[in-house]
Motif scaffolding. Sequence first.
Motif, PDB file in Angstrom:
ATOM      1  N   TYR A  37       0.824  -1.209   0.000  1.00  0.00           N
ATOM      2  CA  TYR A  37       0.000   0.000   0.000  1.00  0.00           C
ATOM      3  C   TYR A  37       0.860   1.262   0.000  1.00  0.00           C
ATOM      4  O   TYR A  37       0.546   2.243  -0.656  1.00  0.00           O
ATOM      5  N   GLU A  38       1.973   1.237   0.710  1.00  0.00           N
ATOM      6  CA  GLU A  38       2.855   2.411   0.812  1.00  0.00           C
ATOM      7  C   GLU A  38       3.727   2.606  -0.424  1.00  0.00           C
ATOM      8  O   GLU A  38       4.142   3.723  -0.711  1.00  0.00           O
ATOM      9  N   ASN A  39       4.037   1.528  -1.150  1.00  0.00           N
ATOM     10  CA  ASN A  39       5.037   1.613  -2.215  1.00  0.00           C
ATOM     11  C   ASN A  39       4.526   1.383  -3.630  1.00  0.00           C
ATOM     12  O   ASN A  39       5.246   1.658  -4.582  1.00  0.00           O
ATOM     13  N   ALA A  40       3.333   0.874  -3.801  1.00  0.00           N
ATOM     14  CA  ALA A  40       2.810   0.623  -5.153  1.00  0.00           C
ATOM     15  C   ALA A  40       2.360   1.934  -5.801  1.00  0.00           C
ATOM     16  O   ALA A  40       1.852   2.825  -5.123  1.00  0.00           O
ATOM     17  N   PRO A  41       2.536   2.066  -7.105  1.00  0.00           N
ATOM     18  CA  PRO A  41       2.103   3.282  -7.796  1.00  0.00           C
ATOM     19  C   PRO A  41       0.593   3.523  -7.699  1.00  0.00           C
ATOM     20  O   PRO A  41       0.158   4.659  -7.624  1.00  0.00           O
ATOM     21  N   LEU A  42      -0.196   2.461  -7.732  1.00  0.00           N
ATOM     22  CA  LEU A  42      -1.647   2.587  -7.607  1.00  0.00           C
ATOM     23  C   LEU A  42      -2.016   2.217  -6.173  1.00  0.00           C
ATOM     24  O   LEU A  42      -2.376   1.088  -5.888  1.00  0.00           O
ATOM     25  N   ASN A  43      -1.924   3.172  -5.291  1.00  0.00           N
ATOM     26  CA  ASN A  43      -2.107   2.853  -3.870  1.00  0.00           C
ATOM     27  C   ASN A  43      -3.328   3.536  -3.257  1.00  0.00           C
ATOM     28  O   ASN A  43      -3.390   3.717  -2.058  1.00  0.00           O
ATOM     29  N   GLU A  44      -4.307   3.871  -4.073  1.00  0.00           N
ATOM     30  CA  GLU A  44      -5.501   4.517  -3.520  1.00  0.00           C
ATOM     31  C   GLU A  44      -6.423   3.527  -2.801  1.00  0.00           C
ATOM     32  O   GLU A  44      -7.317   3.920  -2.079  1.00  0.00           O
ATOM     33  N   LYS A  45      -6.193   2.233  -3.034  1.00  0.00           N
ATOM     34  CA  LYS A  45      -7.005   1.215  -2.356  1.00  0.00           C
ATOM     35  C   LYS A  45      -6.207  -0.079  -2.283  1.00  0.00           C
ATOM     36  O   LYS A  45      -5.308  -0.309  -3.087  1.00  0.00           O
ATOM     37  N   PRO A  46      -6.539  -0.928  -1.327  1.00  0.00           N
ATOM     38  CA  PRO A  46      -5.854  -2.227  -1.267  1.00  0.00           C
ATOM     39  C   PRO A  46      -6.284  -3.128  -2.423  1.00  0.00           C
ATOM     40  O   PRO A  46      -7.283  -2.860  -3.100  1.00  0.00           O
ATOM     41  N   LEU A  47      -5.539  -4.170  -2.632  1.00  0.00           N
ATOM     42  CA  LEU A  47      -5.847  -5.145  -3.675  1.00  0.00           C
ATOM     43  C   LEU A  47      -6.906  -6.113  -3.164  1.00  0.00           C
ATOM     44  O   LEU A  47      -6.838  -6.586  -2.033  1.00  0.00           O
ATOM     45  N   TYR A  48      -7.883  -6.406  -4.000  1.00  0.00           N
ATOM     46  CA  TYR A  48      -8.956  -7.332  -3.643  1.00  0.00           C
ATOM     47  C   TYR A  48      -8.928  -8.563  -4.541  1.00  0.00           C
ATOM     48  O   TYR A  48      -8.535  -8.482  -5.710  1.00  0.00           O
TER      49      TYR A  48
END
Length: 85
Positions: A37-48
């Motif tokens: 969540y802190e380091n991914a470019p698309l971090n506006e939401k967690p992965l589901y």
Amino acid sequence: EAGRKFGVRVNTISAGPLGSRAARAIGFIDSMIAYSYENAPLNEKPLYAQEVGNVAAFLCSPMASAVTGTCVYVDNGLHAMGLAG
């Protein structure tokens, strides 16, 4: 070889850390999710899991009939970032 002989397409999905019940058995999955969540470019939401399932459904569909021999990353772009220092 299997593709030509049997018409089989082979692809893989590399999913990022998911907060599933099974993953919680690992013990440190929460820190993996936080790191993602802190380091991914698309971090506006967690992965589901639904997002991983959507990619699997696409790969099984006629829309992906020309896709074979590839790995699709479903991790909010984390794989492209390398390790944070």
